[in-house]
Design an enzyme around this catalytic site. Structure first.
Site, PDB file in Angstrom:
ATOM      1  CG  ASN A  30      45.281  40.266  42.650  1.00  0.00           C
ATOM      2  OD1 ASN A  30      45.200  40.509  43.268  1.00  0.00           O
ATOM      3  ND2 ASN A  30      46.412  40.510  41.756  1.00  0.00           N
ATOM      4  NE  ARG A  31      37.764  43.032  44.874  1.00  0.00           N
ATOM      5  CZ  ARG A  31      36.187  42.675  45.832  1.00  0.00           C
ATOM      6  NH1 ARG A  31      35.250  42.223  44.711  1.00  0.00           N
ATOM      7  NH2 ARG A  31      36.177  42.777  47.422  1.00  0.00           N
TER       8      ARG A  31
END
Ligand code: C5P
Length: 221
Positions: A30-31
């Protein structure tokens, strides 16, 4: 002897995006820079707490904070549940992958010789915040909600559904807010209290504000 509003309290903070392997050299994540979780860990340590940071980020630990490195959501679940019973405050700032690869390959995957596409099967990961919410007795449990629309409605639902005590809601569609930035602007939701919007400020200043609200809830208990 520690002094500060959280002296004698144990605080566990998760940070970073979980890393879900596809094969030995590839992964899904995930960012998330992990910066908000690290800032919260630092702010808790400044208030005299005994702080553990459970992290999938490569950033170095803040001074005085114990570091537990993790990779996948299931690693993170194990690390959090192991510590939860003996913790006063648990903060889920990690960006947990909702899904993981069903069967990661043992060896590096090769390209298809016939140039066909590739499909990877994903299965749902456990919801760690919700799991801790179910196990909760005296702990103060904090979650995050990053949304691009209807922020407060979704965040309020999460607070209740996951049985958290505080939800830190941020609108990640706004410039300068959230992912990778050094500043953030959030609204705090607590049970039986009106939403409190905190000003746009550095993640560390914001973490200190959030930690002071948490200290108000747990000090003297
Ligand atoms: O449902 P959503 O992912 O938006 O919820 C965000 C909150 O739930 C964050 O605090 C995040 O750390 C936590 N979470 C979790 N386990 C998951 C997904 C999210 O603990 N599988």
């Amino acid at each position: 002897q520690q002094t500060g509003r959280l002296a004698g309290k144990k605080v566990v903070v998760s940070a970073g995006g979980t890393v879900e392997p596809i094969d030995p050299v590839r992964f899904i994540t995930n960012r998330s820079s992990g910066k908000m979780g690290y800032a919260l860990a630092q702010a808790a340590a400044e208030q005299g707490a005994d702080v553990t940071l459970v992290s999938s980020s490569e950033l170095p630990a803040p001074v005085g904070v114990a570091m537990v490195p993790v990779q996948s959501a299931r690693d993170l679940l194990a690390a959090m549940t192991e510590r939860f019973e003996d913790t006063d405050v648990a903060i889920m700032a990690a960006a947990v992958s909702d899904y993981r690869v069903a069967t990661p390959a043992d060896q590096k995957m090769k390209k298809n010789a016939d140039h066909a596409g590739l499909t990877i099967d994903l299965v749902e990961n456990p919801d760690i915040l919700a799991t801790l919410g179910q196990q909760k007795t005296t702990q103060y449990l904090v979650g995050f909600a990053a949304e691009t629309q209807d922020l407060l409605t979704y965040a309020q639902n999460k607070l209740e559904k996951k049985n958290a005590d505080m939800l830190v809601a941020n609108d990640v569609s706004k410039a300068q807010v959230g992912f990778g930035h050094d500043t953030n602007e959030v609204t705090l939701l607590q049970r039986d209290a009106a939403p409190e919007k905190l000003p746009l400020q550095s993640k560390l200043a914001l973490a200190r504000d959030i930690m002071s609200r948490i200290a108000t809830q747990v000090e003297g208990k």
